[in-house]
Design a protein around this motif. Structure first.
Motif, PDB file in Angstrom:
ATOM      1  N   ALA A 156      -4.501 -24.948   7.730  1.00  0.00           N
ATOM      2  CA  ALA A 156      -4.362 -24.724   6.289  1.00  0.00           C
ATOM      3  C   ALA A 156      -2.995 -24.112   5.994  1.00  0.00           C
ATOM      4  CB  ALA A 156      -5.475 -23.810   5.784  1.00  0.00           C
ATOM      5  N   LEU A 157      -2.339 -24.653   4.979  1.00  0.00           N
ATOM      6  CA  LEU A 157      -0.986 -24.226   4.645  1.00  0.00           C
ATOM      7  C   LEU A 157      -0.916 -22.740   4.313  1.00  0.00           C
ATOM      8  CD1 LEU A 157       1.968 -24.837   4.041  1.00  0.00           C
ATOM      9  CD2 LEU A 157       1.285 -25.713   1.803  1.00  0.00           C
ATOM     10  N   ALA A 158      -1.865 -22.244   3.520  1.00  0.00           N
ATOM     11  CA  ALA A 158      -1.817 -20.830   3.129  1.00  0.00           C
ATOM     12  C   ALA A 158      -1.946 -19.934   4.364  1.00  0.00           C
ATOM     13  CB  ALA A 158      -2.916 -20.520   2.109  1.00  0.00           C
ATOM     14  N   ASP A 159      -2.815 -20.302   5.291  1.00  0.00           N
ATOM     15  CA  ASP A 159      -2.969 -19.519   6.527  1.00  0.00           C
ATOM     16  C   ASP A 159      -1.673 -19.534   7.343  1.00  0.00           C
ATOM     17  OD1 ASP A 159      -6.415 -20.621   7.135  1.00  0.00           O
ATOM     18  OD2 ASP A 159      -5.589 -19.035   5.865  1.00  0.00           O
ATOM     19  N   ALA A 160      -1.041 -20.715   7.432  1.00  0.00           N
ATOM     20  CA  ALA A 160       0.212 -20.829   8.175  1.00  0.00           C
ATOM     21  C   ALA A 160       1.277 -19.943   7.548  1.00  0.00           C
ATOM     22  CB  ALA A 160       0.678 -22.288   8.211  1.00  0.00           C
ATOM     23  N   LEU A 161       1.306 -19.865   6.230  1.00  0.00           N
ATOM     24  CA  LEU A 161       2.309 -19.050   5.538  1.00  0.00           C
ATOM     25  C   LEU A 161       2.051 -17.558   5.744  1.00  0.00           C
ATOM     26  CD1 LEU A 161       2.635 -21.166   2.295  1.00  0.00           C
ATOM     27  CD2 LEU A 161       4.470 -20.727   3.930  1.00  0.00           C
ATOM     28  N   PHE A 162       0.789 -17.145   5.676  1.00  0.00           N
ATOM     29  CA  PHE A 162       0.462 -15.737   5.937  1.00  0.00           C
ATOM     30  C   PHE A 162       0.918 -15.351   7.330  1.00  0.00           C
ATOM     31  CE2 PHE A 162      -1.636 -13.626   2.586  1.00  0.00           C
ATOM     32  CZ  PHE A 162      -2.416 -14.521   1.880  1.00  0.00           C
ATOM     33  N   ALA A 163       0.601 -16.210   8.304  1.00  0.00           N
ATOM     34  CA  ALA A 163       0.956 -15.917   9.691  1.00  0.00           C
ATOM     35  C   ALA A 163       2.469 -15.914   9.860  1.00  0.00           C
ATOM     36  CB  ALA A 163       0.310 -16.950  10.618  1.00  0.00           C
ATOM     37  N   ALA A 164       3.140 -16.864   9.229  1.00  0.00           N
ATOM     38  CA  ALA A 164       4.605 -16.933   9.338  1.00  0.00           C
ATOM     39  C   ALA A 164       5.228 -15.659   8.767  1.00  0.00           C
ATOM     40  CB  ALA A 164       5.140 -18.157   8.603  1.00  0.00           C
ATOM     41  N   ALA A 165       4.771 -15.248   7.590  1.00  0.00           N
ATOM     42  CA  ALA A 165       5.343 -14.061   6.948  1.00  0.00           C
ATOM     43  C   ALA A 165       5.160 -12.835   7.836  1.00  0.00           C
ATOM     44  CB  ALA A 165       4.704 -13.850   5.580  1.00  0.00           C
ATOM     45  N   ASP A 179      -8.186 -22.906   0.247  1.00  0.00           N
ATOM     46  CA  ASP A 179      -8.006 -24.331   0.025  1.00  0.00           C
ATOM     47  C   ASP A 179      -7.250 -24.637  -1.258  1.00  0.00           C
ATOM     48  OD1 ASP A 179      -8.644 -27.003   1.107  1.00  0.00           O
ATOM     49  OD2 ASP A 179      -9.586 -27.221  -0.853  1.00  0.00           O
ATOM     50  N   LEU A 180      -7.601 -24.010  -2.362  1.00  0.00           N
ATOM     51  CA  LEU A 180      -6.898 -24.287  -3.617  1.00  0.00           C
ATOM     52  C   LEU A 180      -5.440 -23.920  -3.470  1.00  0.00           C
ATOM     53  CD1 LEU A 180      -6.777 -24.931  -6.693  1.00  0.00           C
ATOM     54  CD2 LEU A 180      -7.244 -22.512  -7.089  1.00  0.00           C
ATOM     55  N   ILE A 181      -5.173 -22.779  -2.869  1.00  0.00           N
ATOM     56  CA  ILE A 181      -3.790 -22.332  -2.747  1.00  0.00           C
ATOM     57  C   ILE A 181      -2.996 -23.271  -1.840  1.00  0.00           C
ATOM     58  CG2 ILE A 181      -2.325 -20.442  -1.953  1.00  0.00           C
ATOM     59  CD1 ILE A 181      -4.507 -18.573  -2.984  1.00  0.00           C
ATOM     60  N   SER A 182      -3.608 -23.667  -0.731  1.00  0.00           N
ATOM     61  CA  SER A 182      -2.938 -24.618   0.155  1.00  0.00           C
ATOM     62  C   SER A 182      -2.620 -25.897  -0.601  1.00  0.00           C
ATOM     63  CB  SER A 182      -3.823 -24.960   1.360  1.00  0.00           C
ATOM     64  OG  SER A 182      -4.028 -23.827   2.164  1.00  0.00           O
ATOM     65  N   GLN A 183      -3.599 -26.384  -1.346  1.00  0.00           N
ATOM     66  CA  GLN A 183      -3.387 -27.640  -2.066  1.00  0.00           C
ATOM     67  C   GLN A 183      -2.353 -27.483  -3.169  1.00  0.00           C
ATOM     68  OE1 GLN A 183      -6.086 -30.622  -2.560  1.00  0.00           O
ATOM     69  NE2 GLN A 183      -7.696 -29.792  -1.270  1.00  0.00           N
ATOM     70  N   LEU A 184      -2.367 -26.364  -3.864  1.00  0.00           N
ATOM     71  CA  LEU A 184      -1.382 -26.149  -4.939  1.00  0.00           C
ATOM     72  C   LEU A 184       0.033 -26.084  -4.370  1.00  0.00           C
ATOM     73  CD1 LEU A 184      -2.949 -23.569  -7.423  1.00  0.00           C
ATOM     74  CD2 LEU A 184      -2.583 -26.012  -7.744  1.00  0.00           C
ATOM     75  N   LEU A 185       0.208 -25.352  -3.263  1.00  0.00           N
ATOM     76  CA  LEU A 185       1.545 -25.225  -2.682  1.00  0.00           C
ATOM     77  C   LEU A 185       2.007 -26.550  -2.084  1.00  0.00           C
ATOM     78  CD1 LEU A 185       1.326 -21.683  -1.067  1.00  0.00           C
ATOM     79  CD2 LEU A 185       2.624 -22.370  -3.087  1.00  0.00           C
ATOM     80  N   ASP A 186       1.085 -27.254  -1.432  1.00  0.00           N
ATOM     81  CA  ASP A 186       1.411 -28.555  -0.867  1.00  0.00           C
ATOM     82  C   ASP A 186       1.881 -29.494  -1.974  1.00  0.00           C
ATOM     83  OD1 ASP A 186       0.655 -31.450  -0.076  1.00  0.00           O
ATOM     84  OD2 ASP A 186       0.445 -30.375   1.820  1.00  0.00           O
ATOM     85  N   GLY A 187       1.109 -29.518  -3.076  1.00  0.00           N
ATOM     86  CA  GLY A 187       1.449 -30.385  -4.204  1.00  0.00           C
ATOM     87  C   GLY A 187       2.729 -29.955  -4.911  1.00  0.00           C
ATOM     88  N   THR A 188       3.088 -28.681  -4.775  1.00  0.00           N
ATOM     89  CA  THR A 188       4.317 -28.186  -5.406  1.00  0.00           C
ATOM     90  C   THR A 188       5.542 -28.702  -4.659  1.00  0.00           C
ATOM     91  OG1 THR A 188       3.271 -26.187  -6.273  1.00  0.00           O
ATOM     92  CG2 THR A 188       5.644 -26.096  -5.938  1.00  0.00           C
ATOM     93  N   VAL A 189       5.569 -28.512  -3.335  1.00  0.00           N
ATOM     94  CA  VAL A 189       6.758 -28.935  -2.594  1.00  0.00           C
ATOM     95  C   VAL A 189       6.823 -30.448  -2.434  1.00  0.00           C
ATOM     96  CG1 VAL A 189       7.187 -26.753  -1.424  1.00  0.00           C
ATOM     97  CG2 VAL A 189       5.672 -28.420  -0.366  1.00  0.00           C
ATOM     98  N   GLU A 190       5.652 -31.081  -2.510  1.00  0.00           N
ATOM     99  CA  GLU A 190       5.626 -32.542  -2.397  1.00  0.00           C
ATOM    100  C   GLU A 190       6.518 -33.185  -3.465  1.00  0.00           C
ATOM    101  OE1 GLU A 190       1.918 -35.591  -1.969  1.00  0.00           O
ATOM    102  OE2 GLU A 190       2.041 -34.465  -3.847  1.00  0.00           O
TER     103      GLU A 190
END
Lengths: 379, 141
Positions: free
Chosen positions: A248-257, A5-16
């Motif tokens: 969750a964004l972090a999960d989506a990124l792991f799966a994408a990678a 959750d923290l990582i998803s939120q940090l990355l979301d807030g970064t690209v936002e």
């Protein structure tokens, strides 16, 4: 989901922080409508014209270069004329003349007046006084292609090329349809309006954010040699193909990678990523012919995975998570994102929603001791 | 609220901590991990009846990083958790001071990353801690 959750939120807030600001998106909508109307009213032969957005602006996946406060908006000016009835240069010139007329006609309009117009190789660029410009691609319909297929010219104005930006946008939207509808519904409820009153560009899904993060990571990983990196259309297409609906964004990124390489076809030495809206159009064509580019594709994804892994397995504090993410994403953006995240917890506390579990963890749901109102600093 | 009651409530709510009582002082040592990415902090709460609760972080050592001092502390072993009026001796330490400490640790980590204290208030504690709560006159509770 808790550990990501923290990582998803940090990355979301970064690209936002790299999103096109909402007031510019609203203005862009008005500009498209206005130019479309003008073209239809003012072009010779009574032809119909349509003017619409395309590219990352349409998809909601744009990341402006860090440190550059100017946004690049792409549009298509489509004339309802058969490609056999108009020359390639003639098409470009017709659009250029019409847009030139538009610039003059709107010169006194406070909001909509362009500052000027410049030619590109096959496009025209409308400059504005605000921090954006609109690249206009001239096109004619492709009646043999998909319903919204078009013909555009190549950069040398020699050949017609089939394209389908509308169809691509619709395909991309289908990959995230469920979450798109859920989020749009949430926004509509919060604003007490109907769903149709929420513009599409106000909705951000996990897939859109994942594409933004992938592009930002790509920009950083290939900083020394930008042309080796996969083009944005390849990144976007592969990410959308690999996406399995992870919320969750972090999960989506792991799966994408992990999965993006599976969707690349090989045709001998050439890599193929077929445009899902335009059969026969290999999005990986130019990239795959660059020496050394393909060898760095897997390492790029591995680097993203290992960065996320290292961040996820940190146990020395949130500051170490920020450090790890800052090794690949601009530190000022990640830091600001952390600041916003921490401030949100304080808002939740002030609203009475912050809880501490038996292990001392801050949470917003489940069992624990509520954090009672207090102030860390006295008057 | 008598020390005995404070002690019982601390043991009930925070099962991974230990309370020791000396004559008129209660000492609670517990473990708080504000996020999945945080270390487990060992914290010590000292409280004398009618006094001001004092919290110190025993381990790992708090580190101001590149700044010269920690935010929101009266001293290195005395965290600034509340302001006058937020707390008095009728309130259980278990549902006030301890969660505020977990929250403090969360914001300490955020501050290490951002140089900004996001927990509300200004970055640094006032020079004087709030006055020790006035002795409640009348019946002891």
């Amino acid at each position: 989901m808790a550990s990501t959750d923290l990582i998803s939120q940090l990355l979301d807030g970064t690209v936002e922080q790299l999103d096109v600001p909402e007031h510019l998106l609203a203005l862009a909508d008005r500009i498209y409508d206005d130019i479309g109307l003008y073209l239809s009213d003012n072009l010779p032969g009574g032809r119909d014209w349509t003017f619409y957005s395309q590219g990352s602006g349409r998809l909601g996946t744009g990341v402006r270069p860090v440190g550059v406060e100017e946004w690049d908006i792409d549009a298509v000016a489509e004339a309802d004329v058969a490609k056999e009835e108009i020359g390639k240069k003639e098409l470009k010139d017709t659009v250029g003349e019409a847009l030139g007329g538009y610039v003059l006609a709107r010169a006194d309009d406070e909001k909509l007046a362009p500052a000027g117009i410049e030619p590109g190789r096959r496009c025209w660029t409308l400059r504005y006084h605000g921090p954006f410009h609109v690249d206009v691609l001239p096109a004619v319909p492709n009646p043999e292609g998909a319903p919204s297929g078009i013909w555009i010219t190549d950069r040398d104005l020699v050949r017609w090329q089939p394209s389908n930006p509308k169809g691509y946008a619709e395909w991309f939207e289908r990959q995230m349809a469920r979450e798109f509808l859920e989020r749009r519904t949430e926004l509509a409820k919060a604003a007490k309006v109907s769903i149709e009153d929420i513009p599409a560009w106000q909705v951000k899904t996990t897939l859109q954010r994942a594409v933004q993060v992938l592009k930002l990571h790509r920009n950083s990983f290939f900083a020394a040699d930008p042309h080796s990196g996969p083009p944005s259309c390849v990144v976007t297409t592969l990410a959308a193909l690999a996406y399995r609906g992870e919320p969750a964004l972090a999960d989506a990124l792991f799966a994408a990678a992990a999965d993006m390489p599976r969707f690349i076809d090989k045709d001998g030495e050439i890599w193929v990523v077929e445009n899902p809206a335009q059969p026969g159009d290999n999005l990986a064509d130019r990239w795959s012919s660059r020496p050394g580019a393909l060898e760095r594709f897997r390492p790029w994804l591995d680097d993203l995975q290992s960065t996320l892994d290292a961040a996820r397995n940190t146990t020395t504090g949130m500051q170490a998570v920020v450090d790890m993410l800052s090794s690949r994403f601009d530190r000022s953006l990640v830091t600001k994102s952390m600041q916003n995240y921490a401030a949100r917890q304080t808002s939740i506390r002030d609203a009475g929603g912050l809880i501490v579990t038996g292990a001392g963890a801050l949470t917003t749901s489940g069992k624990g001791v509520p954090v009672r109102p207090h102030t860390f600093h006295g008057d | 609220m008598p020390l005995e009651t404070q002690s019982v409530l601390l043991k009930m709510r925070w099962s991974n901590g230990k309370v020791t009582k000396k004559r008129d002082e209660l000492i609670w040592v517990g473990h708080l991990r504000p996020t999945d990415f945080s270390p487990e902090y060992t914290v010590q709460l000292r409280y004398r009846l009618w006094g001001r609760p004092r919290v110190a972080v025993l381990d790992p050592q708090l580190d101001p990083g590149h700044r010269s001092r920690l935010p929101h502390v009266y001293s290195e072993d005395d965290l600034c958790l509340y302001t006058s009026g937020d707390w008095n001796s009728t309130m259980p330490l278990a549902t006030t001071i301890v969660p505020w400490t977990a929250e403090w640790l969360f914001h300490y980590e955020a501050w290490r990353a951002t140089d900004v204290w996001s927990g509300g208030g200004d970055a640094y504690a006032p020079k004087e801690p709030p006055a020790e709560p006035a002795h409640e006159s009348g019946v002891a509770r």
